[in-house]
Design a protein around this motif. Sequence first.
Motif, PDB file in Angstrom:
ATOM      1  N   SER A   1      65.047   5.144  77.586  1.00  0.00           N
ATOM      2  CA  SER A   1      63.549   4.537  77.494  1.00  0.00           C
ATOM      3  C   SER A   1      63.499   3.156  77.945  1.00  0.00           C
ATOM      4  CB  SER A   1      63.141   4.889  76.164  1.00  0.00           C
ATOM      5  OG  SER A   1      62.983   6.188  75.913  1.00  0.00           O
ATOM      6  N   PRO A   2      62.337   2.514  78.530  1.00  0.00           N
ATOM      7  CA  PRO A   2      62.254   1.163  78.757  1.00  0.00           C
ATOM      8  C   PRO A   2      62.429   0.249  77.547  1.00  0.00           C
ATOM      9  CG  PRO A   2      60.698   2.373  80.061  1.00  0.00           C
ATOM     10  CD  PRO A   2      61.345   3.302  79.067  1.00  0.00           C
ATOM     11  N   GLY A   3      63.199  -0.628  77.162  1.00  0.00           N
ATOM     12  CA  GLY A   3      63.219  -1.366  76.242  1.00  0.00           C
ATOM     13  C   GLY A   3      64.148  -0.871  75.102  1.00  0.00           C
ATOM     14  N   ALA A   4      64.787   0.330  75.270  1.00  0.00           N
ATOM     15  CA  ALA A   4      65.706   0.847  74.361  1.00  0.00           C
ATOM     16  C   ALA A   4      66.958  -0.378  74.087  1.00  0.00           C
ATOM     17  CB  ALA A   4      66.308   1.949  74.844  1.00  0.00           C
ATOM     18  N   PRO A   5      67.269  -0.331  72.724  1.00  0.00           N
ATOM     19  CA  PRO A   5      68.458  -1.472  72.680  1.00  0.00           C
ATOM     20  C   PRO A   5      69.730  -1.138  73.133  1.00  0.00           C
ATOM     21  CG  PRO A   5      68.218  -0.071  70.806  1.00  0.00           C
ATOM     22  CD  PRO A   5      66.934   0.531  71.567  1.00  0.00           C
ATOM     23  N   ASP A   6      70.517  -2.302  73.465  1.00  0.00           N
ATOM     24  CA  ASP A   6      71.702  -2.052  73.935  1.00  0.00           C
ATOM     25  C   ASP A   6      72.629  -2.299  72.488  1.00  0.00           C
ATOM     26  OD1 ASP A   6      74.268  -2.310  75.000  1.00  0.00           O
ATOM     27  OD2 ASP A   6      73.930  -4.145  76.156  1.00  0.00           O
ATOM     28  N   LEU A   7      73.120  -0.985  72.301  1.00  0.00           N
ATOM     29  CA  LEU A   7      73.754  -0.827  71.004  1.00  0.00           C
ATOM     30  C   LEU A   7      75.082  -1.346  70.901  1.00  0.00           C
ATOM     31  CD1 LEU A   7      72.274   2.659  69.856  1.00  0.00           C
ATOM     32  CD2 LEU A   7      71.737   0.384  69.204  1.00  0.00           C
TER      33      LEU A   7
ATOM     34  N   ARG B   1      70.551   9.038  70.292  1.00  0.00           N
ATOM     35  CA  ARG B   1      69.808   9.824  71.135  1.00  0.00           C
ATOM     36  C   ARG B   1      68.362   9.477  70.942  1.00  0.00           C
ATOM     37  NH1 ARG B   1      67.500  14.838  70.053  1.00  0.00           N
ATOM     38  NH2 ARG B   1      66.942  16.191  71.952  1.00  0.00           N
ATOM     39  N   ARG B   2      68.052   9.346  69.647  1.00  0.00           N
ATOM     40  CA  ARG B   2      66.417   8.864  69.601  1.00  0.00           C
ATOM     41  C   ARG B   2      66.348   7.433  69.812  1.00  0.00           C
ATOM     42  NH1 ARG B   2      62.569  10.703  65.698  1.00  0.00           N
ATOM     43  NH2 ARG B   2      60.589   9.359  66.200  1.00  0.00           N
ATOM     44  N   LEU B   3      67.099   6.310  69.479  1.00  0.00           N
ATOM     45  CA  LEU B   3      66.907   4.773  69.673  1.00  0.00           C
ATOM     46  C   LEU B   3      66.921   4.842  71.231  1.00  0.00           C
ATOM     47  CD1 LEU B   3      69.562   3.227  67.265  1.00  0.00           C
ATOM     48  CD2 LEU B   3      66.973   3.138  67.348  1.00  0.00           C
ATOM     49  N   LEU B   4      67.864   5.496  72.037  1.00  0.00           N
ATOM     50  CA  LEU B   4      67.756   5.446  73.430  1.00  0.00           C
ATOM     51  C   LEU B   4      66.812   6.086  74.177  1.00  0.00           C
ATOM     52  CD1 LEU B   4      71.575   5.003  74.113  1.00  0.00           C
ATOM     53  CD2 LEU B   4      70.092   3.376  73.316  1.00  0.00           C
ATOM     54  N   GLY B   5      66.088   6.860  73.335  1.00  0.00           N
ATOM     55  CA  GLY B   5      65.053   7.851  74.218  1.00  0.00           C
ATOM     56  C   GLY B   5      65.632   8.772  75.154  1.00  0.00           C
ATOM     57  N   LEU B   6      66.674   9.540  74.679  1.00  0.00           N
ATOM     58  CA  LEU B   6      67.374  10.474  75.555  1.00  0.00           C
ATOM     59  C   LEU B   6      67.166  11.819  75.074  1.00  0.00           C
ATOM     60  CD1 LEU B   6      70.838   8.720  75.937  1.00  0.00           C
ATOM     61  CD2 LEU B   6      69.128   8.822  77.473  1.00  0.00           C
ATOM     62  N   GLU B   7      65.945  12.194  74.294  1.00  0.00           N
ATOM     63  CA  GLU B   7      65.736  13.404  73.990  1.00  0.00           C
ATOM     64  C   GLU B   7      65.559  14.698  74.940  1.00  0.00           C
ATOM     65  OE1 GLU B   7      64.206  10.687  72.967  1.00  0.00           O
ATOM     66  OE2 GLU B   7      63.375  10.748  70.876  1.00  0.00           O
ATOM     67  N   GLU B   8      65.052  14.049  76.243  1.00  0.00           N
ATOM     68  CA  GLU B   8      64.664  15.053  77.119  1.00  0.00           C
ATOM     69  C   GLU B   8      66.088  15.290  78.191  1.00  0.00           C
ATOM     70  OE1 GLU B   8      61.272  14.424  79.456  1.00  0.00           O
ATOM     71  OE2 GLU B   8      59.986  14.546  77.812  1.00  0.00           O
ATOM     72  N   ALA B   9      66.683  14.104  78.164  1.00  0.00           N
ATOM     73  CA  ALA B   9      67.838  13.960  79.081  1.00  0.00           C
ATOM     74  C   ALA B   9      69.152  14.939  78.470  1.00  0.00           C
ATOM     75  CB  ALA B   9      68.382  12.631  79.314  1.00  0.00           C
ATOM     76  N   ILE B  10      69.207  14.608  76.907  1.00  0.00           N
ATOM     77  CA  ILE B  10      70.388  15.499  76.395  1.00  0.00           C
ATOM     78  C   ILE B  10      69.898  16.658  75.337  1.00  0.00           C
ATOM     79  CG2 ILE B  10      72.506  15.181  75.194  1.00  0.00           C
ATOM     80  CD1 ILE B  10      72.542  12.281  76.033  1.00  0.00           C
ATOM     81  N   PRO B  11      69.469  17.871  75.780  1.00  0.00           N
ATOM     82  CA  PRO B  11      68.959  18.605  74.821  1.00  0.00           C
ATOM     83  C   PRO B  11      70.002  18.788  73.631  1.00  0.00           C
ATOM     84  CG  PRO B  11      68.824  19.423  76.790  1.00  0.00           C
ATOM     85  CD  PRO B  11      69.618  18.195  76.986  1.00  0.00           C
ATOM     86  N   VAL B  12      69.502  19.182  72.496  1.00  0.00           N
ATOM     87  CA  VAL B  12      70.112  19.366  71.247  1.00  0.00           C
ATOM     88  C   VAL B  12      70.077  20.587  70.590  1.00  0.00           C
ATOM     89  CG1 VAL B  12      68.397  18.402  69.564  1.00  0.00           C
ATOM     90  CG2 VAL B  12      71.056  18.091  68.906  1.00  0.00           C
ATOM     91  N   ALA B  13      71.065  21.354  69.935  1.00  0.00           N
ATOM     92  CA  ALA B  13      71.051  22.445  69.176  1.00  0.00           C
ATOM     93  C   ALA B  13      71.437  22.349  67.777  1.00  0.00           C
ATOM     94  CB  ALA B  13      71.840  23.703  69.887  1.00  0.00           C
TER      95      ALA B  13
END
Length: 311
Positions: free
Chosen positions: A141-147, A55-67
């Motif tokens: 996010s732009p430039g996020a790695p393709d894992l 989630r952090r590597l791809l910059g998905l913090e806003e797209a996928i909320p976490v609890a």
Amino acid sequence: MTARELDGGRFVRQANRFTGTITADGEGGYPAEPGRYRLFVSLACPWAHRTLIVRRLLGLEEAIPVAVVDPIRDERGWRFPEPDPVTGATFLSELYLASDPGYEGRYTVPCVWDTVTGRLVTNDFPAITIMMGDAFAAFRSPGAPDLYPAELREEIDELNGLVYTTVNNGVYKAGFATSQDAYEEAVEALFATLGRLEERLASRRYLFGDRLTEADVRLYPTLARFDAVYHGHFKCNLRRLADHPNLWGYARDLYAIPAFGETTDFDQIKRHYYVTQRDINPSGVVPRGPLLDWTAPHGRNRVGGSGDHRS
């Protein structure tokens, strides 16, 4: 089948009950929409830790909320420190039973909740990180790695299969074994694979050269917990992680990347294992050690490329 079911003294992990899939086009009923899904994790759990890293590597913090649940779990399962503000749940079990009133297994993290249908989509931890990369590609996010690059998927899957069986799950096979034969079998397989990985990392910065992949994400949470928990608590004590120069340097190299290091909470990890698993540690006493410097220079930038990952 429960997570502690044994077969001849051998630990057997329960099957994942919820296996829905979120897709970019919504095929199957779960379209990738930012903010729609809620990821439930424990900072102590290695399987959940993977999802936080991706989630952090791809910059998905806003797209996928976490609890985040409390690290101390009792017979009622994982508890929220305060009622979850979205679902109102106090225990994760409430969400499992709302999705399947007849559910009888353990209530596991990570799992993904759909706020539209009001049910769990998946607790299939091997699939969640892949799904995050594929289904939410448009929100990365732009430039996020393709894992999980197409050209390496077969090789990544093969290595992940070995690492899961002998390392990720292997430490549990050793820790929860109730026969000497089962324990010996698990420990031997564990350290044989760690030896292979040690050799592999002698000439590669990461498991597949100079690029981060899903394989690194899956190995790291076990390495982060190895000396702190698995070496002593799970009797995986033939050697420490720190006794493997390449693996130890590699683990510190990953830890220096915020997506890995800033999602690693050693306090919650140790309290969860030592306090919760009273069948292995009846006193519930949490050891003060080991005292390891995860920020020490790792020198891995001289092996197989620069590997600049700031996320």
